[in-house]
Scaffold this active site. Structure first.
Site, PDB file in Angstrom:
ATOM      1  N   CYS A  21       0.821  -1.214   0.000  1.00  0.00           N
ATOM      2  CA  CYS A  21       0.000   0.000   0.000  1.00  0.00           C
ATOM      3  C   CYS A  21       0.857   1.268   0.000  1.00  0.00           C
ATOM      4  O   CYS A  21       1.507   1.578   0.998  1.00  0.00           O
ATOM      5  CB  CYS A  21      -0.928  -0.060   1.222  1.00  0.00           C
ATOM      6  SG  CYS A  21      -1.770   1.485   1.610  1.00  0.00           S
ATOM      7  N   CYS A  55      -0.001   3.850   2.659  1.00  0.00           N
ATOM      8  CA  CYS A  55       0.414   3.339   3.973  1.00  0.00           C
ATOM      9  C   CYS A  55       1.885   3.663   4.218  1.00  0.00           C
ATOM     10  O   CYS A  55       2.279   4.051   5.317  1.00  0.00           O
ATOM     11  CB  CYS A  55       0.217   1.824   4.076  1.00  0.00           C
ATOM     12  SG  CYS A  55      -1.494   1.297   3.903  1.00  0.00           S
TER      13      CYS A  55
END
Length: 108
Positions: free
Chosen positions: A33, A36
């Site tokens: 991600c 993230c």
């Protein structure tokens, strides 16, 4: 990864989050991600700033499925706050440090 940020799992969630006497921020994330990864240095800075006041934790949603499913995590990164073992608030997505700090400060 910082020693200030605790990596938690489905198995440790109750002890690390629900039984904590601190405000706990759970960052639901995954290795693949991009947002993230972008939010990680911000959480690192906040961990240093808050010190012992707030426990910042990370839960990898690929390795831990039960807790993210229980709390209905649909998108990552998702930040969740738990105060006195109770769910307090949630913030989904990558946000600037000031917004994340205000999100946490509202529960202190």
């Amino acid at each position: 990864m910082s020693e200030l940020i605790k990596h938690i799992s489905d198995a440790s969630f109750e002890a690390d989050v629900l039984q904590s006497d601190k405000l706990v921020l759970v960052d639901y994330w995954a290795e693949w991600c991009g947002p993230c990864k972008a939010i990680a240095p911000v959480l690192e800075e906040l961990a240093k700033e808050y010190g012992a006041t707030v426990q910042i934790t990370k839960m990898n949603v690929d390795e831990n499925r039960a807790i993210p499913a229980k709390f209905g995590i649909r998108g990552i990164p998702t930040l969740m706050l738990f105060k006195n073992g109770q769910f307090a608030d949630t913030l989904v997505g990558n946000h600037p440090k000031a917004k994340i700090k205000a999100f946490v400060d509202a529960q202190l």
